[in-house]
Each structure stands twice: as C-alpha cells, then as structure tokens.
Design a protein around this motif. Structure first.
Motif, short mmCIF file in Angstrom:
data_model
loop_
_atom_site.label_atom_id
_atom_site.label_comp_id
_atom_site.label_asym_id
_atom_site.label_seq_id
_atom_site.Cartn_x
_atom_site.Cartn_y
_atom_site.Cartn_z
N LYS A 63 -6.46 3.65 0.24
CA LYS A 63 -5.40 2.80 0.77
C LYS A 63 -5.89 2.15 2.08
O LYS A 63 -5.78 0.96 2.29
N VAL A 122 8.57 7.43 -9.95
CA VAL A 122 8.42 6.06 -10.49
C VAL A 122 9.75 5.57 -11.06
O VAL A 122 10.14 4.41 -10.89
N ASN A 158 0.82 -1.23 0.00
CA ASN A 158 0.00 0.00 0.00
C ASN A 158 0.85 1.26 0.00
O ASN A 158 0.58 2.21 -0.72
N GLY A 181 11.89 4.27 -8.38
CA GLY A 181 11.52 2.89 -8.04
C GLY A 181 12.09 1.91 -9.04
O GLY A 181 12.64 0.86 -8.68
N ASN A 211 -12.79 -15.27 7.21
CA ASN A 211 -12.29 -16.61 6.90
C ASN A 211 -12.07 -17.44 8.16
O ASN A 211 -12.39 -18.62 8.20
N ARG A 212 -11.54 -16.78 9.15
CA ARG A 212 -11.31 -17.46 10.43
C ARG A 212 -12.67 -17.86 11.03
O ARG A 212 -12.84 -18.98 11.53
N GLY A 248 -8.44 -0.55 1.52
CA GLY A 248 -7.81 -1.80 1.09
C GLY A 248 -7.33 -2.60 2.30
O GLY A 248 -7.56 -3.80 2.40
N GLU A 249 -6.70 -1.90 3.25
CA GLU A 249 -6.18 -2.58 4.43
C GLU A 249 -7.32 -3.14 5.28
O GLU A 249 -7.28 -4.29 5.73
N ALA A 292 -8.95 -6.18 3.74
CA ALA A 292 -8.13 -7.38 3.88
C ALA A 292 -8.31 -7.97 5.28
O ALA A 292 -8.44 -9.18 5.46
N LYS A 293 -8.35 -7.07 6.29
CA LYS A 293 -8.53 -7.55 7.66
C LYS A 293 -9.92 -8.16 7.84
O LYS A 293 -10.07 -9.17 8.53
N LYS A 325 -11.77 -9.62 5.54
CA LYS A 325 -11.82 -10.93 4.90
C LYS A 325 -11.09 -11.96 5.74
O LYS A 325 -11.52 -13.11 5.85
N ALA A 326 -9.98 -11.54 6.32
CA ALA A 326 -9.21 -12.46 7.15
C ALA A 326 -10.05 -12.91 8.34
O ALA A 326 -10.11 -14.11 8.66
N VAL A 338 -2.66 -10.30 12.83
CA VAL A 338 -3.87 -10.89 12.27
C VAL A 338 -3.54 -12.22 11.60
O VAL A 338 -2.74 -12.27 10.68
N SER A 339 -4.19 -13.25 12.06
CA SER A 339 -4.02 -14.52 11.36
C SER A 339 -4.95 -14.49 10.17
O SER A 339 -6.04 -13.96 10.24
N ALA A 340 -4.52 -15.03 9.07
CA ALA A 340 -5.35 -14.82 7.90
C ALA A 340 -5.23 -15.92 6.87
O ALA A 340 -4.28 -16.68 6.86
N ASP A 341 -6.24 -15.97 6.04
CA ASP A 341 -6.20 -16.89 4.93
C ASP A 341 -5.32 -16.31 3.83
O ASP A 341 -5.25 -15.10 3.67
N LYS A 391 -14.08 -20.80 9.29
CA LYS A 391 -13.42 -22.05 9.67
C LYS A 391 -13.98 -22.56 10.99
O LYS A 391 -14.22 -23.75 11.16
N ASN A 414 -6.14 -13.33 1.33
CA ASN A 414 -6.31 -11.92 1.70
C ASN A 414 -5.04 -11.10 1.60
O ASN A 414 -5.05 -9.91 1.84
N PRO A 466 3.20 3.96 -4.82
CA PRO A 466 3.46 5.14 -5.66
C PRO A 466 4.90 5.19 -6.17
O PRO A 466 5.18 5.81 -7.19
N ILE A 467 5.83 4.56 -5.44
CA ILE A 467 7.25 4.58 -5.88
C ILE A 467 7.53 3.37 -6.78
O ILE A 467 8.11 3.50 -7.85
N PHE A 468 7.10 2.19 -6.33
CA PHE A 468 7.32 0.99 -7.15
C PHE A 468 6.06 0.73 -7.96
O PHE A 468 5.35 -0.25 -7.73
#
Lengths: 189, 652
Positions: free
Chosen positions: B456, B293, A19, B296, B470-471, B459-460, B463-464, B466-467, A57-60, B474, A63, A23-25
């Motif tokens: 941004k 860029v 995240n 990078g 998923n748990r 997105g984080e 992801a948390k 969904k994690a 965070v444990s995760a699948d 299970k 994700n 912007p750089i890579f």
C-alpha cells in the motif's frame, strides 16, 4: 448519464481513500468510493472543484486513481439519481428553478442549451454533469477519509456511525451548516 | 567434467573418513541408502565442496559436523569437516579440497577457520596449486545450474508443483549464465530506467537543468524529492521482496515440519486435530473478510440513496412555486396527452370538442419542459422507498459477523497453542519442532499484514514519484540545455530496446528447443499422451488432451526427470557448449514410479549425461542392464542414524 472519458480522481485524499478503503470496498473500489463520496458531498452541499490545488502534491492526472468510463457507464443509475437530487437542491450552483428542473429531468435528446457559471471544462453552453458531481465527490472524499481507523473493523464501525448520523439528521457539521444558512436568511429579512 | 573420487570426513552423519569412487566410463554409479541414512547429505556434499553451499531439509539439524564426534571431544578441542573431489575436465586432472575447522565450546562448537584449495596436475604428473578455485569451478560447472547438475527429484517435484514461475525464473537465469547472455542482461539492467537513479538512464535524467526563465530552485528541490522518493521505492521494494521470501521460507518450513511430524504414527491424531483447527481458523478469517466486503457492498448499494433524503426534502423548497401551482389529473402522462391531442379522440372513444381540446391544451404547460411535478414526485417516491429500507440495512449484523469470526479465529489460535503444548509435554523429540512451527505460523500471519501494508505504502510513494517526475519533465522540457541529455536518453533507450529484443529472441529460441527436448522425453517415458509447452519465460506446462495439467505423483516424477533431461539435452546441443561435459548427480524419486514408468526412466537416464551418479532407496540392480552399472556403494547406518559410513557394493 453516459461519459466518454474516465473520471480522474485528483488529489492525495483519493489515493488515501482508495488505498485504505479497498479491503472494504473490494467490489469496483474506485467507482464505489467515488459514488459514496459524491453522495456525502451532496448531503453536505459542499464542493471542491479542484482538489489537487488544496493538497500538498501537485500532480499530473495520470498519477491519481480514476473511475474507468466503462465501469461508470455500466453502473450509472445511482449517479442519475444523485445528479437530479443535487441539481435540484444545491446552493453550489447559481441557477434559476426552471434551469434546475430542465437539467434534472430533461431527456438527453431533448435538452436545451443552458448556461452554467461553474466549471472550466464545461463549454459555455453545456452543463458538465460529471464536473458538477466530482466537485461534491472531492469534498465527500475528504470527509470519508476522516473515518479511516487503525483496523478495517474500526473503519467499518466509524463509517456506519458517520453515515447513519447523516441519514438520521444527527451530523453536527451538517446541522451547523443548516443553522448558519437559516441565520443568513433571517439577516436578509 | 567427470568426477573420479570424493573423500570426506565428519560431514554430518558420516563420522570419520569415507570415500566414494565414481565410474567415469559412461556406466552408472549407484549409491544405495535407506530413509535417513544420509543420501541427501551425500548429495549435498558435492555442492558443499564445489560451491560452499548446502541446503538441508529444515527438519534436520543444521550442523555441518558429526554430532557423535563432537560429543567425544573435550571442550576446547579442535576438529575438522573435510571434503575433496578429484575430477577430470578436457583431459586435465583437478582436485578441489574444502575444510571447515571447529572448536568445541560449552554451548555449541564454533567454526574458527575455513579453507579451500585447488590443485591441477601438470604434464609431469605433479600437482600444482592454482589460484582462484571459485572462478575455475564457475567456468567448469556454473553454480547457476548446480540445481540441475545435482538434481534433487523431491525438491524438483515440489518446485514444479507449486513454484512454476519461480522455477522458470531460476532456469532462465541459469541458462543465461551458461550461455553468457547474462552479460546482455546485465547491460540492460545497467542502462536501467529514468526513474531509477542508480542506472545510466536514471543518472542522465537527473542531470537535466532548467532554462533561464524557469524556476531552477524548484527544479533543484524536485531533484531532491525524486532522489528521496526513489530511495524510498527501492527500500520498500526490497522490504517487500524480503518479506515475501521470508514468507515462502516459513511456508515451506511449516509444510516440512507438518509432513515430518505427521509421519510418526503416534502423532497422526494430533496432526489431524491440528489441521482441522487450522482449517477452521482459516475459514473464520475468510468469513470475516467476506462479511467485510459485504459491508462495503451494502453501503454502496444503499447509502448513496439514503444520503439523498435531506437534499431531496431541501429540493422541494427550492422548486416550491411550480409544484404548488401544478395540478394534473391523476394518471395523465405527457405521452397520453400528446396522443389524445393528436387524434382528437378521448380514451373512451368519443371525438373531443374544441372546448375540451382547449382545456386539455392547458395541461400541456404542466408537463416538461414547462413543469416537472410528476418527475419530482417520482424522485420523492424513490427517496421514500429507500427511507423505508433504511432500518433493514444490516450493517450491524455484518460488523457483528466480522467480530464473531475474528473472535472464533482467535479461539482456534488459542486451541492450536493448547494442543501444541499438550503434545510437547508428551514427547521431547518433537517439542522443538512443534514450538518452531507455531512461531513460524504466527510470523506468517504477521508477514501477510506486513506485505499488505508495504505494498500500500509503495503504491502511494510511486504515485508521488511519478507526480514529481512529471512536474520535473514539464520544467526541464522547456530548456534547450537538455537537448544533448534527451538525445542520449533516446539513444540509450534504443540500445536497451535492441538488447531486450535480442534476449527475447534468444529466450524464444531456447524455450522452443527445451520444449522439443522435454516433449521427446515425455513421449518416451510417459505412456499416456501429454503435450509440452515452454513459454519464453521458461515456464513449463504439460497438459493432457483436455488441456488439464493434473498429474499424479508418479506423473510429476516423470515430468521432473523429463525436465532435467531436457535441460541436459539442450546444453549438449548448444554449439558454444559442445565439447563441454556436465555430470548428473541424481537423488531420484524412483519410488514414486510405477514399474513401467521406472523401466522407461531407467532406460533413458544413461543418455542424459556422460556421467551419472544415482542415489536410491530402491533396489535398482535388476532394473539397469548389468553392463550399464559401474561402481555401487551402500550407506550403512547405526540405529539412531547419527553415524553412517559408505561401503562399496550392494549390501542389502
């Protein structure tokens, strides 16, 4: 080195790196960050085999970011070089010299069965190169994210200073590690 | 629905009482007005009366009342803005009336009251008040389609040019509303999804529990986490949406103000200089991003190799023994040695003796798999090659480039502010506009960063989420207790799928009908051949033989007429809507049309709807056939354009 499945980048550090450094890579972001992290890990000669277990965070696997196999296979030349260097130099694996040399230089179609003690995913008779490299990348990414600044420009300056310090041998952490290993060596004598 | 008459008082630049009587016999009603006379104001009056909604150009003042009237009043005086509309629908007569009451204050007049009422004529010709006027209006003339009934050609052109997807979304929503498909759409939304706790599926999902041998404390804690993370996702999505909307509004505002200021002759040089500065600023920002860029790319191309310098040196010590013992003649490769040994002939052509072959066989052991000296040497050489390139890595130059470009962009910003200040001092009329535009531009830059950061963050959090889910899956999937819940989830998901498929099929059907309608109008109105496609999300694409979407201003105007005409035609054809009538109040971009196109459009328009009311700044008297023209009105304004009145007849 050709891989059959995508490389899963497990752990929150990978999310943060992808995240914040995107912007750089911008070109092949996840591949680029994986490559640089692997190189940093090899330079430190430190691995984290399963990064997610060390994080909150444990995760699948689905994700977390991944490096698509197509992108990897089309740009795998640097990884061959990194692998050769790592397998020849690393203290993270317990291999005799000949085994290291064979793994580094053996042609793919001429390989002999080798026993590798680390990595659950590798079969008993097969050395899992990607697992080996990802261990370094998992460590490298934790160092990479330490360089994220408040602005992209700050991150660029941090990265330049940090990477140059490793290349020029001025990185205190790496120097300390090397000194420690020398001490250990002396104590053995 | 056909509109008979509109009466209004003190609405914007129309001071006092005015009246507009409309033709309901199929003839076209025309209202003439010059630029700034109040055509758009009158056009908006219809929507204010019906929907309590107005959208004025950002460059105008946003007061609903007449400013001249306000000036004449004493502080504390009350005054009203009124509007009423008499109309017929299916043989019945209605009258709707809206009023906003103001009180003049020291700073500004404040709205203190608003009222709406609706009357319906009974069989004995008595007017009776009816309840819930908003609901009746919504049934007769759905607000979702108001933009099409009250058609602003200029805005439609702008929409078609830059907001294709958004226009499509708006149209889809409007079509679904009028065809009652929004009920199905609402049902789909209500069923929702398992990762949205405010929906049926979301609630069911979180009702699961663990079996006896599962850690229920962890499940409870995960439910809490999922709840919080879903809230966070919702709030972030809302913030992103709001920021994007604000960005769009600012963007339009900046564009409008620039066009408005640029229309003054005295401001052209200033606008030109300003535009150059803005372009230069944007160029510098883009160069800065490019350097970033490139930075990078340079790191990725070279630093993985640079970083291998120390490990390769270290490797030399690890494989020290073999390397030191290996001594191979220079230039001898494994392939060469294998060939010589196989053919038993030297590279000079002589046959090799047994002794010579024996010596050569010893070398075999120095090649892989027995020795790797050559290979390691190659690796070392590569490391040396990269080391030699380290000093030329160019990172400093790229960082400097970012800094310089950022500084230059900041300088441009300062120059823009200075230019604005200088211009503001020259002319008080545009002072506020210039200030507001600059504030909007600065906010626009801020909003871009805000949207990036929020995305941004989203997105984080996703992801948390969904994690955690998923748990949770299970842990809960092992429990038999959840069988009933899982079955319900499955059934509801299937229902949802079916409804979505239905909506999909309907969308395809209507988009095809719309495609045909627009195509037929384009064929009639535009002389050159264009082919129309309407995708199932109602995005309209009109291309020439070379698949190019390029259109001139005039062609865009034609397309906007065809678009609106196509929608009306589709409504007329729809079985469920047959018998319903929709008026078309058109603020049309006639001036953008060539004489041929204008004639094509004018011949076609009367067939769009049973009642057409046209606002025009162009003389259309000779364009329409005489028998097709009904009531004609002209807006007469004072020089300041702040007091206008509506007079019957063509008065130019």
């Amino acid at each position: 080195m050709v891989i059959q499945s995508d490389i899963m980048l497990r752990g929150d550090s990978w999310n943060l790196a992808v995240n914040e450094l995107a912007p750089i890579f911008k070109t092949r972001t996840r591949y680029s960050i994986y490559l640089l992290s692997t190189a940093i890990g090899i330079a430190y000669d430190k691995q984290i085999v399963e990064l997610e277990k060390t994080e909150t965070v444990s995760a699948d696997a689905s994700n977390y970011p991944s490096v698509p196999r197509t992108v990897f296979n089309q740009n795998n030349v640097p990884f061959d070089y990194l692998f050769k260097t790592a397998i020849l130099s690393s203290d993270c694996v317990n291999l005799i010299e000949k085994e290291r040399l064979r793994l580094a230089f053996e042609d793919e179609d001429n390989k002999e069965d080798l026993y590798f003690t680390g990595g659950e995913e590798a079969g008993n008779n097969e050395f899992n190169k990607i697992l080996f490299l990802t261990g370094f990348a998992n460590f490298g990414v934790t160092k990479l994210i330490e360089n994220i600044g408040n602005t992209n420009l700050e991150t660029m300056e941090n990265l330049k200073e940090y990477l140059n310090s490793i290349v020029e041998g001025n990185n205190v952490e790496i120097s300390d590690m090397l000194e420690l290993k020398d001490d250990d060596f002396e104590s053995l004598l | 629905m056909r509109i008979n008459r509109i009466e209004f008082e003190n609405f914007r630049n129309f001071k006092g009482h005015n009246e507009l009587v409309c033709s309901t016999d199929g003839k076209v009603t025309i209202v003439y007005g010059d630029n700034g006379d109040g055509k758009t104001t009158l056009h908006q009056l219809f929507q204010w009366i019906l929907y309590n909604r107005v959208h004025f150009n950002n460059t105008s003042n946003n007061k609903m009342y007449n400013l001249e009237l306000e000036k004449e009043l004493k502080y504390g005086d009350k005054f009203s803005v009124k509007g009423s509309m008499d109309f017929e629908n299916s043989g019945e007569s209605y009258s709707i009336r809206r009023e906003w009451v103001y009180k003049k204050d020291i700073d500004d007049s404040a709205k203190i009251e608003e009222d709406i009422s609706m009357l319906k004529k009974d069989d004995d010709n008595n007017w009776n008040r009816i309840n819930n006027p908003e609901k009746i209006i919504e049934e007769l003339l759905p607000s979702g389609l108001s933009e099409y009934f009250f058609f602003d050609g200029e805005s439609m052109i702008a929409d078609l040019k830059v907001k294709g997807k958004e226009s499509a979304k708006k149209l889809r929503h409007a079509m679904f509303t009028i065809l009652d498909l929004n009920l199905i759409e609402n049902a789909v939304t209500h069923i929702g999804k398992t990762d949205l706790k405010t929906t049926a599926l979301g609630l069911l999902y979180l009702a699961k529990s663990g079996s006896k041998d599962v850690n229920n404390t962890e499940i409870l804690s995960l439910k809490g986490n999922i709840n919080q993370l879903q809230d966070r996702v919702n709030s972030l999505e809302k913030d992103i949406e709001e920021a994007k909307n604000e960005k769009k509004i600012k963007d339009e505002f900046i564009k409008d103000v620039s066009e408005h200021i640029g229309s003054f002759k005295s401001k052209r040089a200033y606008e030109k200089a300003r535009k150059e500065l803005i372009d230069r600023r944007n160029l510098k920002i883009s160069e800065s991003e490019n350097a970033q860029v490139k930075f990078g790319d340079v790191i990725i191309e070279s630093y993985p190799y640079f970083l291998m310098k120390t490990p390769i040196e270290k490797a030399k010590y690890k494989i020290n023994l073999e390397l030191d013992n290996d001594e191979l003649p220079s230039g001898l490769t494994k392939e060469l040695l294998t060939t010589i040994l196989r053919d038993k002939i030297c590279i000079c052509g002589n046959t090799l003796s047994e002794d010579e072959l024996k010596t050569l066989r010893l070398y075999t052991e120095k090649f892989p798999p027995y020795s790797y000296k050559e290979m390691y040497s190659k690796l070392s050489l590569k490391a040396e090659f990269w080391e030699s390139r380290y000093s030329e890595n160019g990172l400093d130059t790229l960082i400097e480039s970012v800094i310089n470009n950022n500084e230059n962009a900041a300088k441009c910003d300062i120059e823009i502010t200075e230019l604005d200040n200088e211009e503001k001092n020259k002319d008080s009329d545009t002072e506020k506009l210039i200030t507001d535009r600059r504030i909007a531009e600065e906010r626009l830059y801020e909003l871009s960063d805000i949207i990036d950061n929020l995305s941004k963050n989203l997105g984080e959090v996703n992801a948390k989420l969904k994690a955690a889910m998923n748990r949770y899956d299970k842990l809960t999937d092992q429990s038999d207790n959840n069988k009933a819940i899982n079955d319900k989830i499955e059934i509801l998901s299937q229902v949802k799928k079916r409804l979505e498929d239905k909506l999909d099929a309907v969308s395809i059907d209507y988009s095809k009908k719309l495609e045909l309608s627009i195509q037929s109008l384009v064929d009639i109105m535009l002389n050159s051949k264009r082919s129309v496609t309407v995708s199932k999300d109602f995005t309209v694409r009109i291309v020439d033989n070379h698949d190019s979407e390029y259109k001139s201003e005039g062609q865009f105007a034609i397309v906007s007429f065809a678009y609106i005409g196509g929608i009306f035609k589709l409504l007329e054809q729809e079985v469920g809507l047959r018998g319903k009538e929709y008026p078309m109040v058109l603020d049309g971009p006639f001036s953008k049309l060539s004489s041929v196109h204008k004639s094509n459009v004018i011949n076609t328009i009367p067939y769009f709807a049973p009642q057409i009311i046209i606002f025009s700044k162009d003389d259309l008297q000779n364009d329409f056939e005489k028998e097709k023209i009904g009531h004609i009105w002209t807006i007469i304004s004072n020089e300041e354009k702040n007091v206008s009145e509506l007079k019957e007849g063509f008065l130019w």
